[in-house]
Scaffold this motif. Structure first.
Motif, mmCIF file in Angstrom:
data_model
loop_
_atom_site.group_PDB
_atom_site.id
_atom_site.type_symbol
_atom_site.label_atom_id
_atom_site.label_comp_id
_atom_site.label_asym_id
_atom_site.label_seq_id
_atom_site.Cartn_x
_atom_site.Cartn_y
_atom_site.Cartn_z
ATOM 1 N N ASP A 168 40.239 26.735 42.175
ATOM 2 C CA ASP A 168 39.425 26.084 40.986
ATOM 3 C C ASP A 168 38.490 26.998 40.206
ATOM 4 O O ASP A 168 37.293 26.728 40.090
ATOM 5 N N ASP A 169 39.151 28.168 39.673
ATOM 6 C CA ASP A 169 38.413 29.043 39.046
ATOM 7 C C ASP A 169 37.691 30.104 39.765
ATOM 8 O O ASP A 169 36.893 30.656 38.816
ATOM 9 N N VAL A 170 37.344 29.938 41.050
ATOM 10 C CA VAL A 170 36.725 30.764 41.701
ATOM 11 C C VAL A 170 37.376 31.911 42.289
ATOM 12 O O VAL A 170 38.323 31.728 43.045
ATOM 13 N N TYR A 171 36.936 33.225 41.915
ATOM 14 C CA TYR A 171 37.797 34.419 42.111
ATOM 15 C C TYR A 171 37.582 34.945 43.900
ATOM 16 O O TYR A 171 36.304 34.749 44.153
ATOM 17 N N TYR A 172 38.582 35.327 44.525
ATOM 18 C CA TYR A 172 38.329 35.707 45.759
ATOM 19 C C TYR A 172 38.596 37.251 45.857
ATOM 20 O O TYR A 172 39.586 37.519 45.626
ATOM 21 N N GLY A 173 37.487 37.808 46.001
ATOM 22 C CA GLY A 173 37.417 39.308 45.811
ATOM 23 C C GLY A 173 38.186 39.989 47.015
ATOM 24 O O GLY A 173 38.567 41.206 46.748
ATOM 25 N N ILE A 174 38.205 39.453 48.256
ATOM 26 C CA ILE A 174 38.922 40.191 49.309
ATOM 27 C C ILE A 174 39.791 39.105 49.708
ATOM 28 O O ILE A 174 39.774 37.828 49.652
ATOM 29 N N LEU A 175 40.953 39.389 50.135
ATOM 30 C CA LEU A 175 42.131 38.523 50.698
ATOM 31 C C LEU A 175 42.148 38.355 52.003
ATOM 32 O O LEU A 175 43.118 37.704 52.543
ATOM 33 N N GLY A 180 43.385 40.540 32.414
ATOM 34 C CA GLY A 180 42.079 41.149 32.605
ATOM 35 C C GLY A 180 41.183 40.395 31.313
ATOM 36 O O GLY A 180 40.139 40.099 31.507
ATOM 37 N N THR A 181 41.974 39.904 30.253
ATOM 38 C CA THR A 181 41.213 39.332 29.396
ATOM 39 C C THR A 181 41.118 37.862 29.407
ATOM 40 O O THR A 181 40.488 37.269 28.743
ATOM 41 N N LEU A 182 41.471 37.310 30.472
ATOM 42 C CA LEU A 182 41.680 36.005 30.697
ATOM 43 C C LEU A 182 40.803 35.249 31.966
ATOM 44 O O LEU A 182 41.423 35.057 32.987
ATOM 45 N N ALA A 183 39.510 35.473 31.876
ATOM 46 C CA ALA A 183 38.543 34.918 32.770
ATOM 47 C C ALA A 183 38.567 35.725 34.009
ATOM 48 O O ALA A 183 39.596 36.773 34.252
ATOM 49 N N GLY A 184 37.537 35.610 34.929
ATOM 50 C CA GLY A 184 37.365 36.007 36.251
ATOM 51 C C GLY A 184 37.189 37.812 36.196
ATOM 52 O O GLY A 184 36.918 38.318 35.401
ATOM 53 N N LYS A 185 37.701 38.081 37.315
ATOM 54 C CA LYS A 185 37.903 39.622 37.661
ATOM 55 C C LYS A 185 38.981 40.348 36.954
ATOM 56 O O LYS A 185 39.875 39.660 36.776
ATOM 57 N N ASN A 186 38.974 41.413 36.476
ATOM 58 C CA ASN A 186 40.444 42.072 36.085
ATOM 59 C C ASN A 186 41.322 42.045 37.057
ATOM 60 O O ASN A 186 41.253 42.441 38.256
ATOM 61 N N SER A 187 42.523 41.490 36.729
ATOM 62 C CA SER A 187 43.577 41.397 37.582
ATOM 63 C C SER A 187 45.028 42.037 36.909
ATOM 64 O O SER A 187 45.416 41.561 35.802
ATOM 65 N N GLU A 188 45.175 43.285 37.328
ATOM 66 C CA GLU A 188 46.486 44.134 36.478
ATOM 67 C C GLU A 188 47.920 43.722 36.849
ATOM 68 O O GLU A 188 48.499 43.939 35.859
ATOM 69 N N GLY A 189 47.967 43.035 38.021
ATOM 70 C CA GLY A 189 49.364 42.498 38.273
ATOM 71 C C GLY A 189 49.537 41.061 37.881
ATOM 72 O O GLY A 189 50.818 40.829 37.474
ATOM 73 N N GLY A 190 48.564 40.369 38.071
ATOM 74 C CA GLY A 190 48.719 38.901 37.562
ATOM 75 C C GLY A 190 47.651 38.144 38.290
ATOM 76 O O GLY A 190 46.686 38.665 39.005
ATOM 77 N N ALA A 191 47.919 36.954 38.239
ATOM 78 C CA ALA A 191 46.866 35.922 39.061
ATOM 79 C C ALA A 191 47.533 34.651 39.620
ATOM 80 O O ALA A 191 48.544 34.213 39.011
ATOM 81 N N ILE A 192 47.060 34.358 40.875
ATOM 82 C CA ILE A 192 47.477 33.100 41.440
ATOM 83 C C ILE A 192 46.394 32.162 41.238
ATOM 84 O O ILE A 192 45.204 32.326 42.021
ATOM 85 N N LYS A 193 46.310 31.062 40.544
ATOM 86 C CA LYS A 193 45.303 29.969 40.406
ATOM 87 C C LYS A 193 45.559 28.725 41.285
ATOM 88 O O LYS A 193 46.512 28.061 40.665
ATOM 89 N N ILE A 194 44.997 28.271 42.052
ATOM 90 C CA ILE A 194 45.179 26.956 42.524
ATOM 91 C C ILE A 194 44.104 26.123 42.157
ATOM 92 O O ILE A 194 42.812 26.224 42.208
ATOM 93 N N PHE A 195 44.490 24.927 41.748
ATOM 94 C CA PHE A 195 43.402 23.834 41.538
ATOM 95 C C PHE A 195 43.610 22.918 42.257
ATOM 96 O O PHE A 195 44.739 22.093 42.600
ATOM 97 N N THR A 196 42.567 22.173 42.965
ATOM 98 C CA THR A 196 42.711 20.940 43.601
ATOM 99 C C THR A 196 42.337 19.936 43.051
ATOM 100 O O THR A 196 41.905 20.111 41.725
ATOM 101 N N ASN A 197 42.507 18.695 43.322
ATOM 102 C CA ASN A 197 42.225 17.274 42.947
ATOM 103 C C ASN A 197 40.692 17.254 42.625
ATOM 104 O O ASN A 197 40.089 17.458 43.527
#
Length: 783
Positions: A131-138, A159-176
């Protein structure tokens, strides 16, 4: 394990009681929701999923990015219940549990870029968001998909699309999210290894369209499939003899414990307050308790320098080991290490949306995450206590993101800022005994406690704009500035808490810092030739911060490492063919990967030949190129076919002389080939629909760690797995019953392997055994 399942079930039952409303209202809402979900399901099969990757709602087919989107309906049909499961069918995405991290820290890779060492002090290369909240550690990031709406997997630098810089990509989970519709669902599951699961959600308008509560939760319990055996009991004639574990005998098959099982409970509450239509504020609280047995690790190689002439390797397809998780067993001070994995998280978040006018909007995302985890790692998987680690992480993370977005006929734009603050305490115990002679007398020994405080902050600002040059042609630009800071303080004590040993003395109390500043940017061009064909190309950069090597075993290893970065070129098309019955999306990419961060098992230039080492360092440069394809086909009504494929070709172009990495080595967790295919067909049957589905996914071999060529057991073989599911829904869509099977053909495989054979502190190799065939029966009721 059983008790926590019962308690969590009781909590869920209480939530379900809130759904005990007049049956007429329930029926009406259920019909309305079912009609809407049927529409969504059809759209999902056609790929018409709305995503928010570029700050505003867009169809996947209108988004000029390499993005895979999975709805909750499709994930459920594929028996995908965690982000690990989603990764199986996403092109160029690999998620594997690290074998040496107590089971809590997964390694996440997209297009060959990620985090080879998933320990908390190191930045992830792929951003994970809920829900757009970044998890800094896995830590604990093997997320189960609780009350899922959709998952968006963005490939390439973000890197230019919200949150923290992510060089490889991003996995975004959205709940109801809370809606004004009264209703919910409950699902109960029973399966192999006494698997018991209940999950559900309730959506409750408190004040019509003004104050709405949504409560969701799940509880799951499953027995372990992998046995830990007492060596002396299972091998009574072995010479020299080893003592029995107390209370263990051949009557109970010499079993001292299990691996691969555990229980999980999670509850989430979200409260939406909407004083006026233009203002929406959602407060959420989530609590997760994940108690797992140790990982199902199997010994593959043992060195004669420590095994005392005994064979601790079990049969090649046996799901067994002789791991005891006992340290210093043959000394005057034995101790029981951590023989489980435990993660507890509490997540508080608040999302505020304000529509200033019909052209301008504001969003604020505030979150606090508290994580406590502990896990054990028996490196030698034997009763000889050769190498043992207790890994404990205590993390407190605060994030704040703000965005201001505007739109016009010419331009859509967003400017924003992101702040990240993370305090980690890293207590634990490292016990290493090397050089056993045939009589069992130890040579070189390390045994110490850690209690390292780690401070990380990141401040960034970003801007993103899409300029509509014509109705068909768009230019996208993005820029980001990041300022990172890390401070690592090393605490080393003897096991009794007394002043540290002479060997480790110079490390205790040292404190190093890292400061880094970085600009990243993105330029993209997309052109829509027709309503059925979009073509795009982009150039983007990404960055992962540097730091201080978190595992100095000897003085001189507390060294800083520099950031790594990616320059990515990408081009592709998105198409709908044959009256939208065929959807084909294809992407090609080329990436330059610089200053790659890897964990090195040898550092002779620093500590001398044969000395123990676990150094994080910049190992060199590489180029990565490949292609990805996603196909959805609906040849006739009721039949859906989904397929994905990717090829990732990684090649080192330069390596540092002291890293031990060769140009011919493989980078970790990269499968060159990966594909998946699934099909389902809806039959009209007995006043409802019967839907059988089958899925196959394949990934080619990959290595864990580097240098790969110097480690004969370091390559994990390729594998193909088949899942199947058949479900029945009576007309009205209020009930569903489903029978599912994972690993249908009961294939024995290793999820990953790790070879310590060339390391001075290792001299072992182990494999993480994949789960066997499992069946489950689920019943779901919507209200």
């Amino acid at each position: 394990m059983k008790g926590s399942f019962v308690r969590a079930s009781a909590m869920l039952s209480a939530a379900v009681v809130a759904l005990a409303l007049p049956s007429a209202v329930q029926a009406q809402n259920a019909q309305e929701n079912a009609a809407q979900e049927d529409t969504n399901d059809s759209d999902a099969n056609a790929g018409d999923i709305v995503v928010t990757a570029q700050f505003r709602g867009q169809r996947v087919q209108d988004t000029p990015l390499a993005i895979s989107a999975v709805t909750s309906e499709l994930a459920e049909a594929r028996s995908q219940f965690s982000i690990n499961d989603i990764a199986r069918t996403a092109p160029s995405v690999n998620i594997e549990a690290g074998t040496g991290t107590g089971g809590s820290f997964p390694s996440v890779y997209i297009r060959g870029v990620g985090q080879s060492d998933p320990f908390p002090p190191l930045d992830p290369g792929v951003g994970v968001y809920i829900d757009d909240v970044y998890y800094g550690i896995l830590t604990g990031a093997n997320f189960d998909l609780l009350d899922l709406d959709r998952v968006e997997v963005l490939r390439g630098p973000q890197g230019t699309l919200a949150g923290k810089n992510s060089e490889g990509g991003a996995i975004k989970i959205f709940t109801n999210q809370p809606t004004n519709d009264l209703g919910g669902y409950v699902e109960a599951t029973y399966g192999s290894y006494d698997r018991k699961q209940i999950r559900g959600a309730a959506n409750i308008p408190i004040v019509d369209d003004k104050v709405i509560l949504r409560v969701s939760g799940m509880a799951r319990s499953v027995d372990g499939f992998f046995k830990r055996l007492d060596f002396a009991c299972a091998n009574p004639t072995a010479v020299p003899q080893l003592p029995f574990t107390a209370g263990v005998s051949a009557v109970n098959d010499c079993e001292i414990g299990r691996a691969g099982g555990g229980d999980l409970t999670a509850v989430k509450g979200s409260l939406l307050i909407k004083p006026v239509d233009s203002v929406r504020n959602t407060m959420s609280f989530t609590t997760i308790t994940d108690n797992q047995q140790v990982q199902p690790l199997k010994l593959l190689f043992q060195s004669t320098s420590w095994n005392r002439g005994l064979n601790f390797i079990t049969g090649p397809r046996e799901m067994t080991s002789y791991a005891t998780y006992v340290g210093n067993q043959y000394s005057a001070a034995p101790y029981q290490g951590i023989d489980y994995s435990h993660v507890k998280q509490k997540i508080y978040s608040n999302t505020l949306d304000i529509d200033i006018n019909d052209k301008l909007s504001f969003k604020s995302i505030t979150a606090y995450i508290k994580t406590d985890s502990e896990g054990g790692y028996d490196n030698d998987l034997s009763p000889l206590s050769v190498s043992l680690q207790d890994i404990i992480v205590k993390s407190k993370q605060f994030t704040q993101e703000i965005r201001l977005s505007g739109t016009s006929s010419l331009i859509d734009w967003t400017v924003g800022g992101f702040y990240f603050d993370n305090d980690i305490l890293f207590p634990g115990r490292i016990n290493i005994n090397r050089g056993f002679d045939p009589a069992g007398q130890p040579g070189f020994t390390l045994d110490f406690l850690t209690n390292d405080p780690i401070k990380s902050t990141s401040k960034s600002g970003f801007a993103h704009a899409v300029v509509h040059l014509t109705d068909s042609l768009n230019v996208t630009g993005g820029i980001r500035y990041t300022d990172d800071f890390k401070r690592y303080t090393f605490v080393r004590l003897d096991p009794d808490g007394s002043p540290q040993s002479t060997l480790l003395g110079p490390i205790n109390g040292l404190s190093n810092t890292f400061n880094g500043k970085r600009w990243d940017y993105r330029v993209a061009l997309d052109y829509r030739f027709s309503p059925d064909l979009l073509v795009y190309a982009q150039f983007a950069t990404g960055y992962k911060g540097g730091g201080v090597s978190p595992r100095p075993i000897l003085p001189g290893q507390e060294l800083p490492y520099q950031p790594e970065s990616v320059k990515s070129f990408e081009a592709g098309f998105k198409s709908d063919l044959l009256d939208r019955r065929v959807r084909l999306n294809v992407t090609g990419f080329y990436q330059k990967f610089n200053d790659i961060q890897l964990q090195l098992g040898q550092c002779p230039a620093i500590s001398g030949p044969g000395a123990p080492c676990a150094l994080t360092a910049n190992a060199g440069k590489a180029r990565i190129q490949g292609a990805e394809a996603e196909l959805d086909v609906r040849p006739v009504d009721g039949l859906s076919i989904n397929a994905t494929a990717s090829i990732v070709d990684f090649k080192f172009t330069e390596t540092s002389a002291d890293s031990g990495v060769l140009l011919t080595d493989k980078a970790p967790f990269i499968s060159k080939y990966k594909f998946s295919i699934g099909a389902q067909y809806e039959f009209v049957l007995a006043g409802g629909t019967l839907t059988p589905r089958i899925d196959l996914d394949y990934r080619s071999n990959f290595s864990v760690g580097a240098p790969a060529n110097a480690r004969p057991f370091n390559v994990t073989e390729g594998r193909s797995l088949v899942n199947a599911r058949i479900s029945y829904k009576p007309n009205g869509d209020e009930w569903e019953i489903a029978l599912a099977a994972t690993n249908l053909f009961d294939k024995f495989y290793y999820a990953s392997k790790f070879d310590h054979a060339s390391e001075a502190q290792g001299a072992t190799a182990e494999g993480l055994v994949g789960r066997p065939r499992e069946f489950s029966l689920s019943v779901k009721r919507k209200f």
